[in-house]
Design a protein around this motif. Structure first.
Motif, PDB file in Angstrom:
ATOM      1  N   UNK A 274       5.469 -12.432  -6.580  1.00 16.49           N
ATOM      2  CA  UNK A 274       5.074 -11.234  -7.342  1.00 16.49           C
ATOM      3  C   UNK A 274       4.503 -10.422  -6.433  1.00 16.49           C
ATOM      4  N   UNK A 275       4.327  -8.787  -6.726  1.00 13.71           N
ATOM      5  CA  UNK A 275       4.212  -7.802  -5.878  1.00 13.71           C
ATOM      6  C   UNK A 275       2.821  -7.377  -6.639  1.00 13.71           C
ATOM      7  N   UNK A 276       1.871  -7.027  -5.863  1.00 13.97           N
ATOM      8  CA  UNK A 276       0.705  -6.285  -6.088  1.00 13.97           C
ATOM      9  C   UNK A 276       0.762  -4.925  -5.502  1.00 13.97           C
ATOM     10  N   UNK A 277       0.947  -3.698  -6.146  1.00 12.34           N
ATOM     11  CA  UNK A 277       0.823  -2.357  -5.783  1.00 12.34           C
ATOM     12  C   UNK A 277      -0.466  -1.733  -5.741  1.00 12.34           C
ATOM     13  N   UNK A 278      -0.769  -1.207  -4.477  1.00 17.96           N
ATOM     14  CA  UNK A 278      -2.030  -0.241  -4.206  1.00 17.96           C
ATOM     15  C   UNK A 278      -1.711   1.084  -4.204  1.00 17.96           C
ATOM     16  N   UNK A 279      -0.839   1.565  -5.176  1.00 17.70           N
ATOM     17  CA  UNK A 279      -0.539   2.978  -5.412  1.00 17.70           C
ATOM     18  C   UNK A 279      -1.094   3.493  -6.621  1.00 17.70           C
TER      19      UNK A 279
ATOM     20  N   UNK B 155      -4.498   2.625   1.109  1.00 19.41           N
ATOM     21  CA  UNK B 155      -3.841   2.691   2.521  1.00 19.41           C
ATOM     22  C   UNK B 155      -3.743   1.536   3.194  1.00 19.41           C
ATOM     23  N   UNK B 156      -3.293   1.438   4.523  1.00 21.47           N
ATOM     24  CA  UNK B 156      -3.250   0.442   5.253  1.00 21.47           C
ATOM     25  C   UNK B 156      -4.482  -0.495   5.459  1.00 21.47           C
TER      26      UNK B 156
ATOM     27  N   UNK C 223      -5.758   8.884   1.362  1.00 19.73           N
ATOM     28  CA  UNK C 223      -6.635   9.956   1.525  1.00 19.73           C
ATOM     29  C   UNK C 223      -7.927   9.588   0.799  1.00 19.73           C
ATOM     30  N   UNK C 224      -7.642   9.150  -0.713  1.00 23.68           N
ATOM     31  CA  UNK C 224      -9.044   8.718  -1.351  1.00 23.68           C
ATOM     32  C   UNK C 224      -9.548   7.134  -0.934  1.00 23.68           C
TER      33      UNK C 224
ATOM     34  N   UNK D  11       0.835  -1.248   0.064  1.00 20.93           N
ATOM     35  CA  UNK D  11       0.105   0.051  -0.024  1.00 20.93           C
ATOM     36  C   UNK D  11       0.868   1.223  -0.099  1.00 20.93           C
ATOM     37  N   UNK D  12       0.151   2.414   0.099  1.00 17.92           N
ATOM     38  CA  UNK D  12       0.944   3.839  -0.021  1.00 17.92           C
ATOM     39  C   UNK D  12       0.118   4.766   0.954  1.00 17.92           C
ATOM     40  N   UNK D  13       0.979   5.296   1.716  1.00 17.24           N
ATOM     41  CA  UNK D  13       0.327   6.437   2.683  1.00 17.24           C
ATOM     42  C   UNK D  13       0.018   7.854   2.096  1.00 17.24           C
TER      43      UNK D  13
END
Length: 223
Positions: free
Chosen positions: A90-95, A38-39, A33-34, A26-28
């Motif tokens: 593998x990596x899954x990005x939530x950004x 996030x976590x 914010x939207x 995730x990304x802070x």
């Protein structure tokens, strides 16, 4: 802020169908914010993936982690201990889409986007966001009472309004206000209606995405 939304769970499951262990990152920043990456959202998606895969009889191990940001290389570097010899496939990005691209640049591992990056915008109310900027690279909103006709007009008209707006609403998207109606009201309120007599020439889009990937270099900040 950059506004994004999560892809359908079915699409994400298809991305990781061949893996047994993934890292969900995730990304802070903006996506927190939207409420997209996030976590909290990492935890929700991780649980959904585990449950769905368990029902399929193909258990999936999901390692959860949320970085301060995914648009800065120094934070991406923090993933190294988890990706070196931990069995993660593998990596899954939530950004926003910058995140998975930065991760893919740094690590030799498949990287997948869990979000769709939509626009630069702001909050209208809790749970509602709207586009306010197309990042054209040459802001001119001071000519229009602080409102952007490029992003907020469905036709991006520089000399509006068009002939189709009615009762203050857009003909292309009747559910939204015609920004040129708003611009007129704003300029009238400011006592600057005479400024709307200025005719703007065809826009130079060389500062926008049409010129290829853009870069800003601040020599005073470089190490």
């Amino acid at each position: 802020m950059v506004v994004a939304e999560r892809k359908p769970i079915e699409e994400i499951l298809a991305m990781v169908a061949d893996y047994r262990k993934i890292l969900l990152v995730g990304c802070k920043g903006c996506v927190t914010v939207c409420c997209a990456g996030g976590t909290k959202e990492v935890g929700i998606l991780a649980s959904a993936l585990r449950i769905a895969r368990k029902k399929e009889g193909k258990p999936l191990e999901v390692v959860e982690h949320t970085l301060e940001r995914q648009c800065d290389p120094e934070y991406i570097e923090q993933l190294a201990p988890m990706l070196e010899g931990d069995g993660i496939e593998a990596v899954v990005s939530m950004a926003c889409s910058v995140g998975p691209q930065y991760i893919a640049k740094r690590y030799v591992i498949p990287v997948y986007p869990a979000l769709n990056t939509t626009f630069i915008g702001g909050s209208l109310e809790h749970g509602v966001w709207a586009e306010y900027c197309q990042a054209c690279g040459n802001c001119i909103i001071h000519h229009f009472g602080g409102l952007c006709p490029i992003s907020r007009c469905s036709k991006s008209l520089m000399n509006g309004p068009c002939g189709g707006s009615a009762n203050g609403k857009c003909e292309v998207s009747p559910e939204i206000d015609c920004v040129w109606h708003l611009i007129y009201d704003r300029m009238k309120e400011l006592g600057q209606l005479d400024k709307l007599r200025q005719v703007f020439p065809a826009r130079d889009w060389s500062t926008s995405r049409d010129g290829g990937p853009r870069k800003i270099v601040r020599e005073d900040l470089k190490l």
